[in-house]
Design an enzyme around this catalytic site. Structure first.
Site, PDB file in Angstrom:
ATOM      1  N   THR A  52      14.887  22.145   9.250  1.00 44.36           N
ATOM      2  CA  THR A  52      15.791  22.856  10.139  1.00 44.36           C
ATOM      3  C   THR A  52      15.228  24.242  10.401  1.00 44.36           C
ATOM      4  OG1 THR A  52      17.840  21.755   9.612  1.00 44.36           O
ATOM      5  CG2 THR A  52      18.018  24.043  10.243  1.00 44.36           C
ATOM      6  N   THR A 107      15.508  27.302   2.569  1.00 43.10           N
ATOM      7  CA  THR A 107      15.835  26.103   1.779  1.00 43.10           C
ATOM      8  C   THR A 107      14.561  25.751   0.996  1.00 43.10           C
ATOM      9  OG1 THR A 107      15.385  24.695   3.703  1.00 43.10           O
ATOM     10  CG2 THR A 107      17.682  25.276   3.270  1.00 43.10           C
ATOM     11  N   GLU A 121       5.850  21.335   6.665  1.00 47.39           N
ATOM     12  CA  GLU A 121       5.742  20.558   5.430  1.00 47.39           C
ATOM     13  C   GLU A 121       4.331  19.986   5.260  1.00 47.39           C
ATOM     14  OE1 GLU A 121      10.406  19.338   5.146  1.00 47.39           O
ATOM     15  OE2 GLU A 121       9.027  18.073   6.272  1.00 47.39           O
TER      16      GLU A 121
END
Lengths: 411, 411
Positions: A195, A158, A282
């Protein structure tokens, strides 16, 4: 959202050769993204066994419900993965989307829908346009090939900033087998959260019960020993498929000594894939390795290590390259596990900085400061209470995390 | 470190009148800071009773050990507070520093050392230069006065960006009493972490057992219902002193109906002080109020609310003014408490956005988006499982938090 810069800890995708008994392909299904692969099908040889571990989140996505339900059969003929829409919090329609997708894949492969595993990652609360999936599956099936691993490692991403895979060979008895897997990690799609999906395959011949026992054991020290930000996705999925194409001896017990090499290799690949996820956390710029020794039990050591690894104050100190052992002491104390301040020691980069309840005033700050500037920061705590030990991996907390999660464009 | 900008949620310090039976003063002791007040002494009238609540961190500072030990006497004649050095992880020398300081204060006041309460906030692992405290206490004692509350609200701060206090009057029977307190919050001094100290005084006449019962009850919905970053300080201290100067009726039971007003007022002041701490959370720009209804118990509701309030993904979404209910669902699910995805509803700013396991496609986005731009963001979750309910307060996670905690100058 705009493309994120590649993680400074990115690792190049290694060569991923065919795994006997596995054919795969990925395609542009246009589910949410455009101009990229977003739907993957894997086909497994008949008699392939399967084991799985799923998120403990109490609000899981419909694909998790499906996988949990069909896992008890222990066999798998296919895996269908889409990126872009997580199919979470989608009610009855979400379940039907999974069912129709699995049925379409089963029809193409020629098996029961219950032999198809399904995973989705992406936006929450949006319905999966399963008609697109059903429509494109015949075409996707035609493209199946044994050498599409690189494309597939890309297709499941993603907002990951690099593709993640690992491959190794090991032996069961005298027979060489391959274990190979791919993973996606902490990308983020509005309004979704990080995720983790990982799919590992092997050509070994092992009953599902043995496979599940090995996976459940090895996940503890690998995927369950990493944390990016303490938040647990509604979609985390780890599946292990064994095609049985290799001529390995018949084994019926996970503790069979002939499985030692295989079990160690499985742990290694799971650990490597888990670390790749952390290295794409992140906003990450540093990997943190935290070892806790001397706890009253391994479980207690794990909880304390996780409390350190999830502490925003520890994580920001490491961003600041500050050897802030005081925050480590605080995190040990807040874990809620047995700890005695007056027997507690902390080392950073292999140098003991605090010992038995007090700072060591003469520790070598030059070595510690140099270590803090490195890409991997190693923290060790010895509680001196018992023999419990655990190692976990985390990443630092930076302004990049706030950028990614706080200021993306609304969908 | 350089002076931090004042929190955008700062509240002006209200007028803090004298509390009968309390004299106080603050002085520059030069313990770590220079050019500011850093040492406070409060003197309480004879027969003052005391109650306290302390950090649950397993690695508490020496002052916490001292206060816990002397609290059982139930009486207090003095409170000594220093800012700059936390006296945490300082071993035997740290305990001796507390003892010598308490003895010096006791000598000035004319009481036992065990009637002196002590609190410290600041750097961890550094010894408290208690000789400076012992030396300056006679001078500090000379300055005691009943009207030094404003100076003292300043003197206990570390890197707080504004002084915090609250005062109100209430009745016990027909007698009016005052309850007044000050607090310091989530400031940070390298290499330390946020520490919360709060001192509340009243002229009511109440036995220590009643005071403790009231404080232990009311702390649950106030100071224990706030979170800045999930990290628990080694020094958190909340003390409640009752001087008994007011001519209140003799009360021996915390459930005495004549205490209803007082108990409500105590809850109000603790809540106001707790909210002031959140409003000065590191890097804060928004207050978050989270209510969970329909849980299987109040305790379960509290844990779920805290999981939402501590979620970095929820906190960064609020920084981005994004009504990201999907992350709220995730946080509910990860709390480990009973929750059923298919009965779960979420409201933001009073508007239900998700209901019984699915998004409400027709909710009024204009109202929700406007609410997200406000200073206080209100999130409500209804689990529809039982009657458990809880409200907690958190703050958002911003780049300011990383700045404060990740890039300060090394001490």
């Amino acid at each position: 959202m705009s493309k994120l810069p590649t993680s400074p800890l990115a690792v190049a995708l290694p060569s991923l050769p065919p795994v006997p008994g596995v054919r795969l392909a990925s395609i542009e299904a246009g589910l949410r993204y455009s101009g990229r692969l977003d739907l993957t099908l894997m086909e497994f040889a008949p008699s392939t066994t399967v084991a799985g571990v799923f998120t403990k989140n109490k609000c899981p996505g419909a694909p998790i419900d499906w996988c949990r339900s069909v896992l008890s059969n222990g066999t798998a003929r296919g895996l269908l993965v889409n990126a872009g829409i997580a199919n979470v919090f989608t009610g009855k329609a979400g379940f039907e989307a999974v069912q129709h997708s699995a049925e379409a894949a089963a029809k193409a492969i020629g098996c029961h829908a219950e032999e198809i595993f399904v995973a989705s990652t992406g936006v929450i609360g949006e319905q999966l346009p399963y008609q697109k999936i059903v429509h494109i599956i015949p075409k996707l099936y035609q493209q199946l090939d044994d050498n599409q691993w690189t494309e597939t490692a890309q297709a499941i991403l993603t907002t990951d900033t690099f593709a993640k895979g690992y491959s190794l060979k090991t032996k069961i008895g005298t027979e060489t087998v391959i274990i190979q897997g791919i993973a996606k990690g902490s990308g983020m799609i509005a309004p979704d959260m990080a995720t983790m999906l990982s799919f590992v395959t092997t050509d070994a011949k092992l009953p599902a019960s043995v496979l599940q026992a090995l996976l459940s054991e090895k996940v503890k020290t690998t995927f369950n020993a990493i944390t990016v930000d303490s938040d647990t996705s509604t979609s985390d999925t780890l599946l292990l498929f064994a095609t049985g194409i290799a001529n390995t001896p018949e084994i019926t017990d996970a503790s069979d000594p002939r499985l030692t090499d295989f079990a160690n290799s499985l742990e290694k690949i799971l650990k490597e894939l888990a670390l790749l996820v952390i290295k794409d956390g992140e906003g990450v710029s540093k990997l943190i390795e935290i070892t806790v020794d001397g706890a009253v039990s391994h479980e207690s050591a794990h909880k304390i290590a996780m409390a350190i690894g999830n502490s925003p104050l520890v994580k920001t100190a490491i961003t600041g390259e500050d050897a802030n052992w005081g925050r480590v002491v605080m995190a040990v104390g807040k874990a809620g596990e047995p700890a005695n301040r007056d027997t507690l020691s902390v080392s950073i980069g292999g140098v003991w900085v605090a010992h038995e309840g007090g700072v060591l005033s003469d520790y070598d700050r030059t070595i510690v400061d140099r270590h803090m500037s490195e890409e991997t920061v190693k923290i060790k705590v010895d509680l001196h209470l018992g023999n419990g030990t655990a190692t976990i991996w985390s990443c630092n907390l930076t302004k990049g995390y706030i950028d990614i999660n706080g200021s993306y464009l609304r969908s």
